[in-house]
Design an enzyme around this catalytic site. Structure first.
Site, mmCIF file in Angstrom:
data_model
loop_
_atom_site.group_PDB
_atom_site.id
_atom_site.type_symbol
_atom_site.label_atom_id
_atom_site.label_comp_id
_atom_site.label_asym_id
_atom_site.label_seq_id
_atom_site.Cartn_x
_atom_site.Cartn_y
_atom_site.Cartn_z
ATOM 1 N N ALA A 222 0.853 -1.190 0.000
ATOM 2 C CA ALA A 222 0.000 0.000 0.000
ATOM 3 C C ALA A 222 0.884 1.234 0.000
ATOM 4 O O ALA A 222 2.116 1.146 0.092
ATOM 5 C CB ALA A 222 -0.897 0.006 1.232
ATOM 6 N N MET B 275 1.711 5.021 1.928
ATOM 7 C CA MET B 275 1.878 5.406 3.328
ATOM 8 C C MET B 275 0.497 5.526 3.988
ATOM 9 O O MET B 275 -0.498 5.788 3.321
ATOM 10 C CB MET B 275 2.585 6.771 3.422
ATOM 11 C CG MET B 275 3.970 6.821 2.796
ATOM 12 S SD MET B 275 5.243 6.095 3.816
ATOM 13 C CE MET B 275 5.330 7.241 5.170
ATOM 14 N N GLU C 91 8.234 -3.269 6.469
ATOM 15 C CA GLU C 91 9.128 -2.488 5.596
ATOM 16 C C GLU C 91 9.769 -3.382 4.537
ATOM 17 O O GLU C 91 10.955 -3.281 4.220
ATOM 18 C CB GLU C 91 10.200 -1.765 6.424
ATOM 19 C CG GLU C 91 9.667 -0.879 7.527
ATOM 20 C CD GLU C 91 8.907 0.346 7.047
ATOM 21 O OE1 GLU C 91 8.866 0.607 5.827
ATOM 22 O OE2 GLU C 91 8.320 1.038 7.907
ATOM 23 N N GLN D 230 9.680 -3.396 1.450
ATOM 24 C CA GLN D 230 10.236 -2.745 0.267
ATOM 25 C C GLN D 230 11.752 -2.651 0.339
ATOM 26 O O GLN D 230 12.425 -2.552 -0.687
ATOM 27 C CB GLN D 230 9.625 -1.344 0.048
ATOM 28 C CG GLN D 230 10.035 -0.280 1.058
ATOM 29 C CD GLN D 230 9.139 -0.214 2.278
ATOM 30 O OE1 GLN D 230 8.316 -1.106 2.503
ATOM 31 N NE2 GLN D 230 9.277 0.848 3.060
ATOM 32 N N CYS E 255 -3.917 10.018 -4.258
ATOM 33 C CA CYS E 255 -4.327 9.293 -5.456
ATOM 34 C C CYS E 255 -3.391 9.724 -6.588
ATOM 35 O O CYS E 255 -2.679 10.727 -6.469
ATOM 36 C CB CYS E 255 -5.790 9.597 -5.806
ATOM 37 S SG CYS E 255 -6.094 11.302 -6.316
#
Length: 192
Positions: A9, A11, A88, A90, A182
């Site tokens: 997702a 933040m 985390e 990523q 967005c």
């Protein structure tokens, strides 16, 4: 058969709180878990995994040199682990993502990874790219833009709230450095 999961997702979507809720559910049923998070996030926040809503837990720390297969397998209770949860995600390397897959495939331990999909430029993180490529299950968690639409982008901002479009891919920060938007509002912000 165990699976490799990637919960991703922008933040402020509740990735850490969702991870901690999942871990709580396993522990409440008497099952053993192992938590990991990136060592590079050194913000003072109490425990290594902390959510904005106040949940927190101790965790093992990984960096680019950590061999997750070896570290998890070396723990005496590894046979009894119900799952490994990684916050985390990523920041995992491609090799570490494959180590997570090996934990699921060979050690039969489910691995639940939680992380950002993209950076402040809309580009994939290496760990996220690898997870999107090989995870058995991809689950998108939802954040909300100020307009009410789904937030999918992470805008890096300066002290005055202006968009930052240059810099290192990784810069640790929270609400003071990043805003979930967005795609439309992200594009408008970086073009102004």
């Amino acid at each position: 058969m165990a699976k490799l999961y990637f919960y991703y997702a922008s933040m402020n979507a509740g990735k850490s709180s969702t991870l901690l809720q999942a871990e709580f559910n396993y522990r409440e049923r008497g099952m053993a878990t192992m938590l990991w998070t990136a060592a590079l996030d050194t913000r003072p926040q109490g425990k290594p995994i902390a959510s904005r809503i106040g949940l927190e837990a101790a965790a093992h720390l990984f960096d680019a040199e950590t061999d997750l297969w070896t570290q998890v397998s070396a723990v005496p209770e590894a046979r009894d682990l119900a799952c490994v949860l990684i916050d985390e995600a990523q920041f995992l390397t491609k090799e570490q993502v494959w180590q997570c897959a090996r934990l699921a495939d060979e050690a039969n331990i489910p691995v639940l990874c939680y992380g950002l999909r993209t950076d402040f430029r809309g580009e994939l993180f290496p760990g996220s790219a690898a997870l999107l490529g090989i995870a058995d299950a991809l689950i998108e968690l939802k954040a909300v833009c100020h307009c009410g639409r789904k937030a999918t982008m992470n805008l890096r901002v300066d002290e005055a709230g202006g968009a930052v479009t240059d810099g290192a891919q990784t810069e640790i920060g929270g609400n003071e450095r990043y805003v979930a938007l967005c795609r439309r509002h992200f594009s408008e912000a970086i073009q102004s």
